[in-house]
Design an enzyme around this catalytic site. Structure first.
Site, short mmCIF file in Angstrom:
data_model
loop_
_atom_site.label_atom_id
_atom_site.label_comp_id
_atom_site.label_asym_id
_atom_site.label_seq_id
_atom_site.Cartn_x
_atom_site.Cartn_y
_atom_site.Cartn_z
CG HIS A 145 -1.92 0.98 1.39
ND1 HIS A 145 -1.68 2.27 1.77
CD2 HIS A 145 -3.25 0.89 1.17
CE1 HIS A 145 -2.82 2.92 1.79
NE2 HIS A 145 -3.79 2.12 1.43
CG ASP A 222 0.59 -2.63 6.19
OD1 ASP A 222 -0.30 -2.67 7.07
OD2 ASP A 222 0.45 -2.01 5.12
CD GLN A 225 -6.84 -4.67 3.76
OE1 GLN A 225 -7.78 -5.44 3.96
NE2 GLN A 225 -7.02 -3.41 3.40
CE LYS A 248 -7.45 -0.67 5.87
NZ LYS A 248 -8.26 0.02 4.86
CB CYS A 388 -3.82 3.38 -1.58
SG CYS A 388 -5.07 4.63 -1.34
#
Lengths: 430, 150
Positions: A145, A222, A225, A248, A388
């Site tokens: 991202h 990261d 997600q 999220k 993104c």
């Protein structure tokens, strides 16, 4: 209905953790609404998730009953607020298997968490692990991202360090073929995505971790997600930092998390300066509190932390194993269903293994904006554009993609509505 | 929502059969504009014959709205004077900014009236305006270059 008998010795149906999706959906008020005269079909959870009544109520109750500033008041409300805020930190710590709540830093989002780590590096860092200059290397991937690309580009521009990256294979996996060369003695940190927000790929990290340990670099994942969708244990994963965001994972916007090993957080300089992060302030100089307070300057997102704590409670009560399994079944169903749509091409793994419930695709030459617009007219909410993550689009030579992303409240009927909608798109632009 | 208000036949026609597409020489000024939120791109060139836009050539990628809009722009403004073109530009920008409340003047806007429905969709207004903003930029640059040469 055919009765299927699973032979003894094979995993049985009941062995898989399950939950009642309809009961879960009943907790999400927004799922009752209509969009453009159709029932809402929300397939944009990778962008932001919807919120259950329990989270909405927790935020509302905090404001109605306890509201005060934290960590500075002697009065009752201040004490209650501080307990609520720190209680949320403890919940988040337990949720990701952190050894101590002090390893959990609240930020405003995952982007800020990533920037916080990037800002710890520099030519004059006290700790050699964060000392960075010309000749040093930072490794990311083509799958990132923008929030895990740009902070490192800016850091390299400030310090003269070199940015390098893993590529992506044709099937949408991280290309680890040059791991030994890419991650080497010059590498200071490897910062890669755990689950891709575009391809859906869940990266296997074991080989990379081993190599990172071998060369003495740091590892940041990261997890924006992944933490919302699968069980995460930072000790098992043997990482140094993870970043993720509240909105999220059923929580509110305005709060993100940086988890870091205590020893590393303690070795890092402050990020933003201000109140709540200082030990003493004199005009001639200041000293700073240890982590996590050192990184939380100013009034923090208190109600948001309370909301995130409620979200973590909600997810834990259902069970992350069950949520992961639900999404796995749904993804398998969706991959099969989308394969029936003519001219549809999926970008990312086309098998429900090593991937999550995020599926990006093109539909012939029809631009994703047009796909998204027609789907919206049918109540189906998907994300369109470059998500993104422009380098992924460049990698596959597509200007933009349409993305459907699932969560614990998504049903197979909603996948069917997507497939029907795509037929409608093809009719309009035939 | 009424999908056919957005995707009027005129728009779909221009999208499927774009007019004047392709970059041509000579040209007085060329610009490249992108819509960073969606990745739509356009390269647009203007050729001048005195104060007349003798050609508007373009190439790009993007959604039906952005591509059809470029095609309509080409058809509508090629061969017009700069002043006329800017007047039409103003009318189109007003229509797009009108949230669906502006009644378009077909005398001025020609096929571009088909974009009236787009104005009701804030997320798509930028798509429709992409080529028009590029044109304004290109014309300004062409005029500035001309002044430098004089």
């Amino acid at each position: 209905m055919t009765t299927l008998t699973i032979p003894a010795g094979m995993p049985q149906y009941d062995d898989k953790p399950r939950f009642d999706v309809e009961r879960v959906r009943a907790d999400f008020p927004i799922l009752d609404r209509e969009v453009n005269g159709h029932p809402l079909v929300y397939l944009d959870s990778g962008n932001t998730s919807q919120k259950p009544r329990q989270v909405i109520d927790a935020i509302s109750a905090y404001y109605a009953e306890h509201n005060a500033n934290v960590a500075r008041s002697v009065h009752t409300l201040g004490t209650e607020s501080t307990e609520a805020y720190e209680g949320a930190r403890a919940k988040v710590a337990a949720f990701i298997g952190a050894t101590s709540p002090d390893e959990v830093v609240f930020t405003k989002n995952a982007t800020e968490a990533l920037n916080l780590v990037a800002h710890a590096f520099g030519p004059h860092a006290d700790d050699p692990r964060f000392r960075l200059g010309p000749g040093d290397e930072i490794v990311i991937s083509e799958m990132e991202h923008h929030s895990n690309i740009v902070p490192w580009q800016l850091l390299c521009a400030r310090t003269g360090a070199t940015l390098r990256w893993f590529g992506i294979t044709e099937s949408g996996r991280l290309d680890e073929s040059n791991l030994e060369e890419l991650v080497n003695e010059r590498t200071k940190i490897v910062s890669i995505v755990h689950a891709s927000n575009v391809l859906g790929t869940v990266n296997a990290t074991a080989r990379i971790t081993a190599r990172v340990r071998q060369v003495g670099a740091l590892l940041l994942l990261d997890c924006s997600q992944s933490v919302p969708h699968l069980p995460m244990n930072v000790v098992d994963y043997d990482v140094d930092f993870i970043a993720f965001t509240g909105h999220k994972m059923l929580g509110p916007t305005g709060i993100g998390v940086l988890w870091g090993r205590q020893a590393l957080l303690d070795a890092m300089p402050p990020f933003l300066g201000g109140g709540s992060m200082i030990e003493t302030v004199r005009l001639t100089g200041s000293t700073f509190l240890p982590a996590p307070a050192r990184f939380e300057a100013g009034t923090p997102p208190i109600a948001q932390a309370v909301g995130l704590g409620a979200a973590v409670d909600y997810l834990s009560a259902i069970g992350m194993d069950a949520i992961q399994w639900h999404e796995k079944e749904l993804t398998a169903y969706a991959l099969d269903a989308l394969a029936t749509v003519p001219d549809l091409r999926i970008y990312g793994p086309n098998v429900p293994v090593g991937r999550g419930g995020t599926i990006s695709f093109t539909l012939g030459g029809i631009h994703p904006h047009d796909v998204g617009q027609v789907l919206d007219s049918l109540g189906v909410q998907v994300r369109v554009g470059h998500h993104c993550a422009r380098p992924i689009c460049d990698r596959f030579s597509v200007p933009a993609l349409t993305r459907a992303s699932f969560y614990l409240y998504t049903t197979t009927e909603e996948v069917d509505a997507l497939v029907r909608g795509l037929d409608q798109v093809r009719k309009v632009f035939a | 929502m009424q999908l056919d208000q957005l995707y009027q036949e005129i728009i779909l026609d221009h999208y499927k059969h774009p007019q004047g597409r392709g970059l041509r020489e000579p040209f007085a000024a060329g610009v490249h504009h992108v819509n960073p939120t969606c990745g739509d791109e356009i390269t647009l060139r203007v050729a001048l014959d005195g104060r007349t836009l003798s050609d508007i050539s373009y190439d790009g990628s993007g959604c039906s709205i952005s591509q059809a809009s470029a095609s309509v722009l080409h058809e509508l403004l090629r061969g017009r004077t700069i002043d006329e073109a800017l007047r039409v530009h103003t009318a189109f920008a007003e229509l797009m900014g009108g949230k669906g409340q502006v009644v378009p003047d077909e005398e001025v806007l020609g096929d571009a009236v088909a974009f009236a429905g787009v104005a009701k969709y804030p997320a798509r207004v930028k798509c429709a305006l992409l080529s028009w903003m590029a044109l304004k930029d290109a014309v300004a640059q062409a005029v500035a270059l001309e002044k430098e040469e004089v």
